[in-house]
Design an enzyme around this catalytic site. Structure first.
Site, PDB file in Angstrom:
ATOM      1  N   HIS A  81     -11.684   5.559  -1.236  1.00  0.00           N
ATOM      2  CA  HIS A  81     -10.520   5.792  -0.380  1.00  0.00           C
ATOM      3  C   HIS A  81      -9.507   6.691  -1.085  1.00  0.00           C
ATOM      4  O   HIS A  81      -8.852   7.516  -0.450  1.00  0.00           O
ATOM      5  CB  HIS A  81      -9.873   4.453   0.019  1.00  0.00           C
ATOM      6  CG  HIS A  81     -10.712   3.649   0.953  1.00  0.00           C
ATOM      7  ND1 HIS A  81     -11.628   2.731   0.507  1.00  0.00           N
ATOM      8  CD2 HIS A  81     -10.760   3.636   2.307  1.00  0.00           C
ATOM      9  CE1 HIS A  81     -12.219   2.182   1.549  1.00  0.00           C
ATOM     10  NE2 HIS A  81     -11.716   2.705   2.656  1.00  0.00           N
ATOM     11  N   SER A 122      -9.934  -1.365   1.938  1.00  0.00           N
ATOM     12  CA  SER A 122     -10.092  -0.536   0.752  1.00  0.00           C
ATOM     13  C   SER A 122      -9.922  -1.425  -0.478  1.00  0.00           C
ATOM     14  O   SER A 122      -8.953  -2.168  -0.562  1.00  0.00           O
ATOM     15  CB  SER A 122      -9.020   0.560   0.746  1.00  0.00           C
ATOM     16  OG  SER A 122      -8.887   1.117  -0.543  1.00  0.00           O
ATOM     17  N   GLY A 124      -9.179  -0.336  -3.370  1.00  0.00           N
ATOM     18  CA  GLY A 124      -8.070   0.216  -4.145  1.00  0.00           C
ATOM     19  C   GLY A 124      -6.713   0.060  -3.490  1.00  0.00           C
ATOM     20  O   GLY A 124      -5.717  -0.201  -4.167  1.00  0.00           O
TER      21      GLY A 124
END
Length: 154
Positions: A81, A122, A124
């Site tokens: 991402h 995601s 992250g």
């Protein structure tokens, strides 16, 4: 004619008499539509077909207090991402705007069936607010009858 939406268990159904759980004020500030810098940034840039990662980004004009809009970016070319955010950020900053990633997930886009499914998260950035993403996508893909989202999966 303005279209409204009904939010039913993560499914957006086009309906002229109902409203969706996400308000326009959550998607963009009232002044953003008059701000030339924000208007120049497309609301949506995603792949035409396939399953891919996406991120929800808040773009704001630092010279205009509280003027912002959310945008959606997604592509199968991104391994992470963060790759999408790294690709988008320079152009936004060159336009004199700031941005922050609010989260991500995945999109399954089927142009032939006029269908978009938004799901996952995601690792992250965490999970995006998929209902905001769905509302933004529904503005671009007005002829799609099936834009859904859920918080399941990766």
């Amino acid at each position: 004619m303005l279209r409204n939406f009904q939010h039913i268990s993560g499914i957006i159904v086009r309906n002229l008499r109902k409203t969706m759980a996400v308000s326009q004020a959550e998607i963009q500030s009232p002044g953003s539509s008059k701000n030339p810098k924000l208007k120049a940034v497309p609301d949506v840039e995603i792949d035409k077909n396939g399953k891919f990662k996406y991120i929800l980004i808040k773009v704001h004009d630092p010279s205009k207090e509280r003027e912002f809009k959310h945008i959606v970016r997604g592509t199968a070319k991104a391994a992470f991402h963060g790759d999408i955010f790294d690709e988008v950020t320079p152009a936004i900053e060159e336009a004199g705007l700031d941005c922050e990633c609010l989260g991500g997930g995945r999109i399954h886009h089927d142009t032939s069936k006029k269908k978009i499914e938004i799901f996952g998260y995601s690792q992250g950035y965490g999970q995006a607010n998929h209902s905001i993403t769905a509302r933004i996508l529904s503005k671009k893909y007005r002829d799609y009858d099936n834009i859904t989202w859920n918080n399941d999966g990766y």
